[in-house]
Scaffold this active site. Sequence first.
Site, PDB file in Angstrom:
ATOM      1  N   LYS A  27      60.285  15.097 -43.255  1.00  0.00           N
ATOM      2  CA  LYS A  27      60.267  14.451 -41.942  1.00  0.00           C
ATOM      3  C   LYS A  27      60.187  12.935 -42.069  1.00  0.00           C
ATOM      4  CE  LYS A  27      56.505  16.602 -40.676  1.00  0.00           C
ATOM      5  NZ  LYS A  27      56.261  17.342 -41.942  1.00  0.00           N
ATOM      6  N   ARG A 102      51.834  18.413 -33.144  1.00  0.00           N
ATOM      7  CA  ARG A 102      51.480  19.401 -34.164  1.00  0.00           C
ATOM      8  C   ARG A 102      50.749  20.592 -33.586  1.00  0.00           C
ATOM      9  NH1 ARG A 102      51.436  15.775 -38.913  1.00  0.00           N
ATOM     10  NH2 ARG A 102      51.048  16.955 -40.801  1.00  0.00           N
ATOM     11  N   ARG A 143      55.428  13.986 -54.544  1.00  0.00           N
ATOM     12  CA  ARG A 143      55.474  12.847 -53.608  1.00  0.00           C
ATOM     13  C   ARG A 143      54.583  11.705 -54.069  1.00  0.00           C
ATOM     14  NH1 ARG A 143      54.809  13.890 -47.403  1.00  0.00           N
ATOM     15  NH2 ARG A 143      52.943  15.039 -48.070  1.00  0.00           N
ATOM     16  N   ARG A 176      48.971  10.487 -52.528  1.00  0.00           N
ATOM     17  CA  ARG A 176      48.031  10.609 -51.417  1.00  0.00           C
ATOM     18  C   ARG A 176      46.904  11.565 -51.797  1.00  0.00           C
ATOM     19  NH1 ARG A 176      51.706  12.054 -46.315  1.00  0.00           N
ATOM     20  NH2 ARG A 176      49.990  13.533 -46.072  1.00  0.00           N
ATOM     21  N   ARG A 187      46.604  22.572 -45.598  1.00  0.00           N
ATOM     22  CA  ARG A 187      47.563  21.946 -44.682  1.00  0.00           C
ATOM     23  C   ARG A 187      48.677  22.915 -44.326  1.00  0.00           C
ATOM     24  NH1 ARG A 187      49.050  17.065 -48.072  1.00  0.00           N
ATOM     25  NH2 ARG A 187      50.666  16.764 -46.510  1.00  0.00           N
TER      26      ARG A 187
HETATM   27  P1  ADP Z   1      52.464  15.660 -43.862  1.00  0.00           P
HETATM   28  O1  ADP Z   1      53.721  15.337 -43.169  1.00  0.00           O
HETATM   29  O2  ADP Z   1      52.576  15.666 -45.342  1.00  0.00           O
HETATM   30  O3  ADP Z   1      51.800  16.899 -43.351  1.00  0.00           O
HETATM   31  P2  ADP Z   1      51.111  13.555 -42.352  1.00  0.00           P
HETATM   32  O4  ADP Z   1      51.135  12.206 -42.933  1.00  0.00           O
HETATM   33  O5  ADP Z   1      51.999  13.831 -41.200  1.00  0.00           O
HETATM   34  O6  ADP Z   1      51.362  14.550 -43.565  1.00  0.00           O
HETATM   35  O7  ADP Z   1      49.636  13.922 -41.901  1.00  0.00           O
HETATM   36  C1  ADP Z   1      48.527  13.760 -42.760  1.00  0.00           C
HETATM   37  C2  ADP Z   1      47.256  14.278 -42.061  1.00  0.00           C
HETATM   38  O8  ADP Z   1      46.984  13.485 -40.899  1.00  0.00           O
HETATM   39  C3  ADP Z   1      47.340  15.706 -41.532  1.00  0.00           C
HETATM   40  O9  ADP Z   1      47.036  16.671 -42.510  1.00  0.00           O
HETATM   41  C4  ADP Z   1      46.297  15.676 -40.404  1.00  0.00           C
HETATM   42  O10 ADP Z   1      44.972  15.748 -40.914  1.00  0.00           O
HETATM   43  C5  ADP Z   1      46.497  14.277 -39.833  1.00  0.00           C
HETATM   44  N1  ADP Z   1      47.498  14.294 -38.743  1.00  0.00           N
HETATM   45  C6  ADP Z   1      48.682  13.619 -38.722  1.00  0.00           C
HETATM   46  N2  ADP Z   1      49.343  13.834 -37.569  1.00  0.00           N
HETATM   47  C7  ADP Z   1      48.565  14.663 -36.833  1.00  0.00           C
HETATM   48  C8  ADP Z   1      48.693  15.272 -35.546  1.00  0.00           C
HETATM   49  N3  ADP Z   1      49.775  15.060 -34.774  1.00  0.00           N
HETATM   50  N4  ADP Z   1      47.688  16.089 -35.125  1.00  0.00           N
HETATM   51  C9  ADP Z   1      46.585  16.299 -35.864  1.00  0.00           C
HETATM   52  N5  ADP Z   1      46.404  15.763 -37.072  1.00  0.00           N
HETATM   53  C10 ADP Z   1      47.380  14.954 -37.581  1.00  0.00           C
HETATM   54  P1  ADP Z   2      57.073  15.122 -44.748  1.00  0.00           P
HETATM   55  O1  ADP Z   2      57.050  13.819 -44.001  1.00  0.00           O
HETATM   56  O2  ADP Z   2      57.782  16.202 -43.982  1.00  0.00           O
HETATM   57  O3  ADP Z   2      55.704  15.544 -45.179  1.00  0.00           O
HETATM   58  P2  ADP Z   2      58.384  13.575 -46.890  1.00  0.00           P
HETATM   59  O4  ADP Z   2      59.521  12.919 -46.200  1.00  0.00           O
HETATM   60  O5  ADP Z   2      57.196  12.744 -47.200  1.00  0.00           O
HETATM   61  O6  ADP Z   2      57.936  14.914 -46.079  1.00  0.00           O
HETATM   62  O7  ADP Z   2      58.955  14.249 -48.231  1.00  0.00           O
HETATM   63  C1  ADP Z   2      58.099  14.936 -49.144  1.00  0.00           C
HETATM   64  C2  ADP Z   2      58.561  14.659 -50.576  1.00  0.00           C
HETATM   65  O8  ADP Z   2      59.822  15.296 -50.791  1.00  0.00           O
HETATM   66  C3  ADP Z   2      58.778  13.178 -50.913  1.00  0.00           C
HETATM   67  O9  ADP Z   2      58.439  12.963 -52.259  1.00  0.00           O
HETATM   68  C4  ADP Z   2      60.274  12.972 -50.687  1.00  0.00           C
HETATM   69  O10 ADP Z   2      60.792  11.950 -51.539  1.00  0.00           O
HETATM   70  C5  ADP Z   2      60.840  14.331 -51.081  1.00  0.00           C
HETATM   71  N1  ADP Z   2      62.005  14.751 -50.285  1.00  0.00           N
HETATM   72  C6  ADP Z   2      62.257  14.508 -48.974  1.00  0.00           C
HETATM   73  N2  ADP Z   2      63.417  15.094 -48.590  1.00  0.00           N
HETATM   74  C7  ADP Z   2      63.913  15.738 -49.676  1.00  0.00           C
HETATM   75  C8  ADP Z   2      65.091  16.524 -49.927  1.00  0.00           C
HETATM   76  N3  ADP Z   2      65.976  16.772 -48.950  1.00  0.00           N
HETATM   77  N4  ADP Z   2      65.268  17.017 -51.165  1.00  0.00           N
HETATM   78  C9  ADP Z   2      64.361  16.777 -52.156  1.00  0.00           C
HETATM   79  N5  ADP Z   2      63.244  16.033 -51.992  1.00  0.00           N
HETATM   80  C10 ADP Z   2      63.015  15.516 -50.765  1.00  0.00           C
END
Ligand code: ADP
Ligand code: ADP
Length: 232
Positions: A27, A102, A143, A176, A187
């Site tokens: 995303k 979410r 990541r 992270r 998660r």
């Molecule tokens: P990822 O895409 O890897 O799940 P994010 O960066 O979007 O990670 O979110 C990291 C953490 O921040 C989540 O695990 C949660 O604790 C919090 N968080 C982010 N966005 C939301 C949301 N919309 N609602 C509740 N918690 C959130």
């Molecule tokens: P999210 O925001 O949904 O948690 P990220 O965009 O942070 O996901 O991507 C998670 C990890 O996967 C990062 O290390 C990113 O570079 C990698 N990644 C993202 N899209 C792809 C893809 N289409 N194929 C392989 N790796 C990807």
Amino acid sequence: MAEEQQAAPVRKLGRALILLGPPGAGKGTQAREVARIYGVPHLSTGDMFREHVAQATELGRRAKPIMESGQLVPDEIVLGMVEERVARPDCAAGCVFDGFPRTLAQAERLETILGALPALASRTQAVNLAVDAEEVVRRIASRRTCRNCGAIYSAAGKMPKVAGKCDVCGGEVIQRPDDREEVVRQRLAAYERQTRPLIEFYRRRGQLVELDGSKDIATVQRELLAALERPR
Ligand code: ADP
Ligand code: ADP
Ligand code: ZN
């Protein structure tokens, strides 16, 4: 010889775009590019929380232990933060939500918030990036993230040109704390229980586009942009 001057196509997003998908689906990677291409804000609630934590604000102090445990931050905290952000004038031409909403309560409240903004009312589009659990676990393990600007790298893909130093801002590139395996399991469980139902929520409203997020980054981007350019 006079160069053929071709104006870059002016793309207008003109909607609230919501990227759905499990943690690690891609995303953030896609949201950053779409926001750059259309010149609209990228609203990542995860980035916003990490900024609050880094600055040790009151909100950051509340969110930190919850994020570290892999749970979701309570809706009212998230919603207050998003509501304030979406009301700013730079969102008038559209914005890209990443990691929000979410929960069903967040999605319902977002509908009300957007309904009050003339340019975005009834212009919501959700795109689900479908990626299976095994692949997201692999992606999260690889990541790496810039502590300063949130730029996303991968030990299995694109890494900074200078080791440990962000290409965009020079900030420190780290893993992270919540990308450790024990937290990732929490998660993913939170995603299944609280976030996956949003796919159905947007499908019922006719606002859902489904993409195969398991393809490579460039292919997903191409398919995402194509979906956004299709007449609605
Ligand atoms: P990822 O895409 O890897 O799940 P994010 O960066 O979007 O990670 O979110 C990291 C953490 O921040 C989540 O695990 C949660 O604790 C919090 N968080 C982010 N966005 C939301 C949301 N919309 N609602 C509740 N918690 C959130
Ligand atoms: P999210 O925001 O949904 O948690 P990220 O965009 O942070 O996901 O991507 C998670 C990890 O996967 C990062 O290390 C990113 O570079 C990698 N990644 C993202 N899209 C792809 C893809 N289409 N194929 C392989 N790796 C990807
Ligand atoms: Zn950076």
